[in-house]
Design a protein around this motif. Structure first.
Motif, PDB file in Angstrom:
ATOM      1  N   THR A 172       0.845  -1.192   0.000  1.00  0.00           N
ATOM      2  CA  THR A 172       0.000   0.000   0.000  1.00  0.00           C
ATOM      3  C   THR A 172       0.883   1.245   0.000  1.00  0.00           C
ATOM      4  OG1 THR A 172      -0.207  -0.244   2.397  1.00  0.00           O
ATOM      5  CG2 THR A 172      -2.026  -1.075   1.049  1.00  0.00           C
ATOM      6  N   HIS A 173       1.287   1.723   1.174  1.00  0.00           N
ATOM      7  CA  HIS A 173       2.116   2.928   1.244  1.00  0.00           C
ATOM      8  C   HIS A 173       3.554   2.535   1.558  1.00  0.00           C
ATOM      9  CE1 HIS A 173       3.203   7.113   1.967  1.00  0.00           C
ATOM     10  NE2 HIS A 173       3.884   6.659   3.002  1.00  0.00           N
ATOM     11  N   GLU A 174       4.448   2.757   0.601  1.00  0.00           N
ATOM     12  CA  GLU A 174       5.857   2.415   0.773  1.00  0.00           C
ATOM     13  C   GLU A 174       6.587   3.534   1.499  1.00  0.00           C
ATOM     14  OE1 GLU A 174       9.837   1.177  -1.822  1.00  0.00           O
ATOM     15  OE2 GLU A 174       7.953   1.562  -2.853  1.00  0.00           O
ATOM     16  N   TYR A 175       7.463   3.158   2.434  1.00  0.00           N
ATOM     17  CA  TYR A 175       8.301   4.146   3.111  1.00  0.00           C
ATOM     18  C   TYR A 175       9.379   4.621   2.143  1.00  0.00           C
ATOM     19  CZ  TYR A 175      11.867   6.361   5.862  1.00  0.00           C
ATOM     20  OH  TYR A 175      12.789   7.278   6.314  1.00  0.00           O
ATOM     21  N   THR A 176       9.554   5.949   2.057  1.00  0.00           N
ATOM     22  CA  THR A 176      10.639   6.543   1.272  1.00  0.00           C
ATOM     23  C   THR A 176      11.265   7.658   2.111  1.00  0.00           C
ATOM     24  OG1 THR A 176       9.268   8.254   0.244  1.00  0.00           O
ATOM     25  CG2 THR A 176       9.399   6.110  -0.900  1.00  0.00           C
ATOM     26  N   GLU A 177      12.399   8.156   1.670  1.00  0.00           N
ATOM     27  CA  GLU A 177      13.062   9.256   2.375  1.00  0.00           C
ATOM     28  C   GLU A 177      12.148  10.468   2.507  1.00  0.00           C
ATOM     29  OE1 GLU A 177      17.560   9.839   1.790  1.00  0.00           O
ATOM     30  OE2 GLU A 177      16.926   8.743  -0.016  1.00  0.00           O
ATOM     31  N   ALA A 178      11.248  10.643   1.549  1.00  0.00           N
ATOM     32  CA  ALA A 178      10.334  11.783   1.578  1.00  0.00           C
ATOM     33  C   ALA A 178       9.387  11.734   2.784  1.00  0.00           C
ATOM     34  CB  ALA A 178       9.524  11.834   0.285  1.00  0.00           C
ATOM     35  N   ASP A 179       9.183  10.546   3.366  1.00  0.00           N
ATOM     36  CA  ASP A 179       8.320  10.407   4.541  1.00  0.00           C
ATOM     37  C   ASP A 179       8.985  10.939   5.810  1.00  0.00           C
ATOM     38  OD1 ASP A 179       6.018   9.133   3.361  1.00  0.00           O
ATOM     39  OD2 ASP A 179       7.266   7.343   3.132  1.00  0.00           O
ATOM     40  N   GLY A 180      10.270  11.230   5.745  1.00  0.00           N
ATOM     41  CA  GLY A 180      10.993  11.728   6.911  1.00  0.00           C
ATOM     42  C   GLY A 180      11.874  10.650   7.519  1.00  0.00           C
ATOM     43  N   ARG A 181      12.599  11.030   8.554  1.00  0.00           N
ATOM     44  CA  ARG A 181      13.541  10.118   9.210  1.00  0.00           C
ATOM     45  C   ARG A 181      12.811   8.924   9.820  1.00  0.00           C
ATOM     46  NH1 ARG A 181      15.552  13.036  13.545  1.00  0.00           N
ATOM     47  NH2 ARG A 181      17.194  11.522  13.837  1.00  0.00           N
ATOM     48  N   ALA A 182      13.528   7.804   9.933  1.00  0.00           N
ATOM     49  CA  ALA A 182      12.930   6.584  10.479  1.00  0.00           C
ATOM     50  C   ALA A 182      13.900   5.873  11.411  1.00  0.00           C
ATOM     51  CB  ALA A 182      12.527   5.640   9.346  1.00  0.00           C
ATOM     52  N   LEU A 183      13.319   5.173  12.373  1.00  0.00           N
ATOM     53  CA  LEU A 183      14.051   4.259  13.230  1.00  0.00           C
ATOM     54  C   LEU A 183      13.782   2.859  12.694  1.00  0.00           C
ATOM     55  CD1 LEU A 183      15.577   3.381  15.820  1.00  0.00           C
ATOM     56  CD2 LEU A 183      13.347   3.419  16.994  1.00  0.00           C
ATOM     57  N   MET A 184      14.850   2.133  12.371  1.00  0.00           N
ATOM     58  CA  MET A 184      14.714   0.769  11.856  1.00  0.00           C
ATOM     59  C   MET A 184      15.219  -0.208  12.906  1.00  0.00           C
ATOM     60  SD  MET A 184      16.671  -1.099   8.686  1.00  0.00           S
ATOM     61  CE  MET A 184      15.635  -0.637   7.321  1.00  0.00           C
ATOM     62  N   ILE A 185      14.385  -1.179  13.248  1.00  0.00           N
ATOM     63  CA  ILE A 185      14.766  -2.246  14.157  1.00  0.00           C
ATOM     64  C   ILE A 185      15.128  -3.445  13.287  1.00  0.00           C
ATOM     65  CG2 ILE A 185      14.036  -3.713  16.069  1.00  0.00           C
ATOM     66  CD1 ILE A 185      14.310  -0.672  16.730  1.00  0.00           C
ATOM     67  N   VAL A 186      16.373  -3.916  13.418  1.00  0.00           N
ATOM     68  CA  VAL A 186      16.936  -4.892  12.488  1.00  0.00           C
ATOM     69  C   VAL A 186      17.216  -6.228  13.174  1.00  0.00           C
ATOM     70  CG1 VAL A 186      18.827  -5.301  10.852  1.00  0.00           C
ATOM     71  CG2 VAL A 186      18.038  -2.964  11.277  1.00  0.00           C
ATOM     72  N   PRO A 187      16.733  -7.327  12.578  1.00  0.00           N
ATOM     73  CA  PRO A 187      17.052  -8.643  13.133  1.00  0.00           C
ATOM     74  C   PRO A 187      18.439  -9.083  12.679  1.00  0.00           C
ATOM     75  CG  PRO A 187      15.748  -8.925  11.158  1.00  0.00           C
ATOM     76  CD  PRO A 187      15.886  -7.434  11.384  1.00  0.00           C
ATOM     77  N   GLY A 188      18.939 -10.141  13.270  1.00  0.00           N
ATOM     78  CA  GLY A 188      20.222 -10.683  12.828  1.00  0.00           C
ATOM     79  C   GLY A 188      20.541 -11.960  13.560  1.00  0.00           C
ATOM     80  N   LEU A 189      21.508 -12.681  13.036  1.00  0.00           N
ATOM     81  CA  LEU A 189      22.014 -13.876  13.718  1.00  0.00           C
ATOM     82  C   LEU A 189      23.134 -13.501  14.677  1.00  0.00           C
ATOM     83  CD1 LEU A 189      22.067 -16.370  10.730  1.00  0.00           C
ATOM     84  CD2 LEU A 189      20.678 -16.569  12.796  1.00  0.00           C
ATOM     85  N   GLY A 190      23.917 -12.485  14.301  1.00  0.00           N
ATOM     86  CA  GLY A 190      25.020 -12.047  15.135  1.00  0.00           C
ATOM     87  C   GLY A 190      25.320 -10.583  14.904  1.00  0.00           C
ATOM     88  N   PHE A 191      25.907  -9.950  15.913  1.00  0.00           N
ATOM     89  CA  PHE A 191      26.239  -8.528  15.844  1.00  0.00           C
ATOM     90  C   PHE A 191      27.611  -8.313  16.446  1.00  0.00           C
ATOM     91  CE2 PHE A 191      21.677  -9.021  16.387  1.00  0.00           C
ATOM     92  CZ  PHE A 191      21.167  -8.238  15.360  1.00  0.00           C
TER      93      PHE A 191
END
Length: 191
Positions: free
Chosen positions: A106-125
Protein backbone atom coordinates in the motif's frame (compact mmCIF):
# COMPACT_ATOMS: atom_id res chain seq x y z
CA UNK A 1 39.40 -17.68 13.61
CA UNK A 2 35.83 -18.57 12.60
CA UNK A 3 34.63 -17.61 9.15
CA UNK A 4 31.41 -15.65 8.66
CA UNK A 5 29.77 -18.86 7.42
CA UNK A 6 30.86 -20.76 10.56
CA UNK A 7 29.64 -17.96 12.85
CA UNK A 8 26.30 -17.89 11.01
CA UNK A 9 25.91 -21.67 11.36
CA UNK A 10 26.86 -21.70 15.07
CA UNK A 11 24.52 -18.85 16.01
CA UNK A 12 21.66 -20.24 13.92
CA UNK A 13 21.98 -23.54 15.78
CA UNK A 14 22.29 -21.88 19.20
CA UNK A 15 19.20 -19.75 18.57
CA UNK A 16 17.21 -22.75 17.29
CA UNK A 17 17.77 -24.50 20.63
CA UNK A 18 15.92 -21.79 22.55
CA UNK A 19 12.50 -22.66 23.93
CA UNK A 20 9.40 -20.56 23.26
CA UNK A 21 9.32 -19.28 26.85
CA UNK A 22 13.00 -18.24 26.66
CA UNK A 23 12.40 -16.34 23.41
CA UNK A 24 9.30 -14.66 24.84
CA UNK A 25 11.11 -13.66 28.05
CA UNK A 26 14.23 -12.31 26.31
CA UNK A 27 12.11 -10.53 23.66
CA UNK A 28 10.21 -8.84 26.49
CA UNK A 29 13.50 -7.70 28.08
CA UNK A 30 14.57 -6.23 24.72
CA UNK A 31 11.17 -4.54 24.38
CA UNK A 32 11.67 -2.93 27.83
CA UNK A 33 15.14 -1.71 26.81
CA UNK A 34 13.72 -0.23 23.58
CA UNK A 35 11.06 1.62 25.59
CA UNK A 36 13.55 2.83 28.22
CA UNK A 37 15.96 4.02 25.51
CA UNK A 38 13.33 6.39 24.15
CA UNK A 39 14.76 5.94 20.65
CA UNK A 40 11.32 6.26 19.07
CA UNK A 41 10.79 9.78 20.49
CA UNK A 42 12.71 11.37 17.61
CA UNK A 43 10.97 9.39 14.86
CA UNK A 44 7.43 9.29 13.49
CA UNK A 45 8.35 6.40 11.16
CA UNK A 46 9.37 3.04 12.62
CA UNK A 47 10.54 0.11 10.47
CA UNK A 48 10.01 -3.26 12.17
CA UNK A 49 10.11 -6.88 10.99
CA UNK A 50 8.17 -10.13 11.41
CA UNK A 51 10.12 -12.57 13.59
CA UNK A 52 10.95 -16.05 12.28
CA UNK A 53 12.96 -18.97 13.63
CA UNK A 54 13.27 -17.73 17.24
CA UNK A 55 14.22 -14.16 16.28
CA UNK A 56 13.45 -11.40 18.77
CA UNK A 57 9.71 -10.83 18.57
CA UNK A 58 8.74 -7.18 17.98
CA UNK A 59 4.94 -7.54 18.37
CA UNK A 60 4.93 -5.99 21.86
CA UNK A 61 6.90 -3.00 20.55
CA UNK A 62 4.46 -2.69 17.64
CA UNK A 63 1.50 -2.46 20.07
CA UNK A 64 3.26 0.26 22.07
CA UNK A 65 4.17 2.27 18.96
CA UNK A 66 0.65 2.08 17.51
CA UNK A 67 -0.64 3.57 20.77
CA UNK A 68 1.86 6.43 20.29
CA UNK A 69 0.42 7.04 16.78
CA UNK A 70 3.69 6.16 15.04
CA UNK A 71 3.70 5.18 11.36
CA UNK A 72 4.95 1.59 11.30
CA UNK A 73 6.33 -0.25 8.28
CA UNK A 74 7.25 -3.89 7.66
CA UNK A 75 9.52 -5.32 4.95
CA UNK A 76 8.38 -7.04 1.80
CA UNK A 77 10.81 -8.86 -0.51
CA UNK A 78 10.46 -8.84 -4.26
CA UNK A 79 13.30 -10.58 -6.09
CA UNK A 80 16.57 -9.23 -4.68
CA UNK A 81 15.01 -6.06 -3.28
CA UNK A 82 13.34 -5.29 0.02
CA UNK A 83 10.96 -2.38 0.62
CA UNK A 84 8.96 -1.35 3.67
CA UNK A 85 5.18 -0.79 3.63
CA UNK A 86 2.84 0.79 6.16
CA UNK A 87 1.00 -1.50 8.56
CA UNK A 88 -1.75 -0.36 10.92
CA UNK A 89 -2.51 -3.80 12.38
CA UNK A 90 -0.56 -7.05 12.58
CA UNK A 91 -3.61 -8.67 10.94
CA UNK A 92 -2.53 -6.94 7.70
CA UNK A 93 0.54 -9.20 7.47
CA UNK A 94 0.33 -12.33 5.29
CA UNK A 95 2.76 -15.16 4.59
CA UNK A 96 5.17 -14.06 1.86
CA UNK A 97 8.75 -14.58 0.74
CA UNK A 98 10.75 -17.11 2.77
CA UNK A 99 7.55 -17.87 4.77
CA UNK A 100 7.83 -14.49 6.51
CA UNK A 101 4.75 -12.40 7.22
CA UNK A 102 4.74 -9.40 4.88
CA UNK A 103 2.49 -6.38 4.33
CA UNK A 104 0.45 -5.52 1.27
CA UNK A 105 2.06 -3.00 -1.06
CA UNK A 106 0.00 0.00 0.00
CA UNK A 107 2.12 2.93 1.24
CA UNK A 108 5.86 2.42 0.77
CA UNK A 109 8.30 4.15 3.11
CA UNK A 110 10.64 6.54 1.27
CA UNK A 111 13.06 9.26 2.38
CA UNK A 112 10.33 11.78 1.58
CA UNK A 113 8.32 10.41 4.54
CA UNK A 114 10.99 11.73 6.91
CA UNK A 115 13.54 10.12 9.21
CA UNK A 116 12.93 6.58 10.48
CA UNK A 117 14.05 4.26 13.23
CA UNK A 118 14.71 0.77 11.86
CA UNK A 119 14.77 -2.25 14.16
CA UNK A 120 16.94 -4.89 12.49
CA UNK A 121 17.05 -8.64 13.13
CA UNK A 122 20.22 -10.68 12.83
CA UNK A 123 22.01 -13.88 13.72
CA UNK A 124 25.02 -12.05 15.13
CA UNK A 125 26.24 -8.53 15.84
CA UNK A 126 29.65 -6.98 16.47
CA UNK A 127 30.50 -4.18 18.86
CA UNK A 128 31.29 -2.07 15.80
CA UNK A 129 27.72 -2.29 14.46
CA UNK A 130 28.11 -4.97 11.84
CA UNK A 131 25.66 -7.84 11.63
CA UNK A 132 25.41 -11.32 10.28
CA UNK A 133 22.04 -12.09 8.73
CA UNK A 134 20.99 -15.02 6.60
CA UNK A 135 23.43 -14.05 3.85
CA UNK A 136 21.08 -12.56 1.24
CA UNK A 137 22.12 -8.93 1.87
CA UNK A 138 18.60 -7.45 1.93
CA UNK A 139 19.21 -5.09 4.87
CA UNK A 140 22.64 -3.98 3.63
CA UNK A 141 21.25 -3.16 0.18
CA UNK A 142 18.27 -1.38 1.69
CA UNK A 143 20.34 0.76 4.06
CA UNK A 144 22.86 1.63 1.35
CA UNK A 145 20.02 2.87 -0.90
CA UNK A 146 19.51 6.06 1.11
CA UNK A 147 21.25 9.13 -0.24
CA UNK A 148 21.75 10.39 3.30
CA UNK A 149 22.48 7.54 5.71
CA UNK A 150 21.26 9.69 8.64
CA UNK A 151 17.73 9.35 7.23
CA UNK A 152 17.45 5.95 8.94
CA UNK A 153 18.78 5.08 12.39
CA UNK A 154 19.30 1.31 12.29
CA UNK A 155 19.39 -0.60 15.58
CA UNK A 156 19.91 -4.34 15.73
CA UNK A 157 18.08 -6.48 18.27
CA UNK A 158 19.27 -9.88 19.40
CA UNK A 159 19.80 -12.09 22.40
CA UNK A 160 22.91 -11.38 24.42
CA UNK A 161 24.80 -14.43 23.08
CA UNK A 162 24.41 -12.94 19.59
CA UNK A 163 26.54 -9.90 20.49
CA UNK A 164 30.06 -11.02 19.72
CA UNK A 165 33.20 -9.41 21.12
CA UNK A 166 36.62 -9.63 19.49
CA UNK A 167 35.12 -10.74 16.18
CA UNK A 168 35.45 -9.06 12.82
CA UNK A 169 33.12 -10.25 10.13
CA UNK A 170 32.25 -7.25 7.99
CA UNK A 171 32.65 -7.33 4.22
CA UNK A 172 33.10 -4.34 1.94
CA UNK A 173 29.37 -4.27 1.05
CA UNK A 174 28.14 -4.52 4.67
CA UNK A 175 26.46 -1.44 6.14
CA UNK A 176 27.02 -0.88 9.88
CA UNK A 177 24.14 -0.34 12.28
CA UNK A 178 23.97 2.56 14.73
CA UNK A 179 23.64 0.24 17.69
CA UNK A 180 22.57 -3.10 19.10
CA UNK A 181 20.15 -3.86 21.93
CA UNK A 182 20.11 -7.26 23.63
CA UNK A 183 18.18 -8.58 26.61
CA UNK A 184 21.14 -7.59 28.84
CA UNK A 185 22.75 -4.47 27.34
CA UNK A 186 22.90 -1.77 24.68
CA UNK A 187 25.86 -0.91 22.49
CA UNK A 188 25.73 2.28 20.43
CA UNK A 189 28.37 3.14 17.88
CA UNK A 190 29.82 6.64 17.89
CA UNK A 191 29.90 8.44 14.55
Amino acid sequence: METKKEIRSRLKKQRSLLGADECRSMSHEIYKRLIESGLDREYDNILLYSAIRNEVNTDEYFACLINKAKRIYYPRVCGDEMSFYRVRSLDELNCGSFNINEPDMTHEYTEADGRALMIVPGLGFSYTGYRIGYGKGFYDRYLSSFTKRDTVMAVGVGYDFQLLGNVTFEDEYDVPLNGVITDKREVFIDD
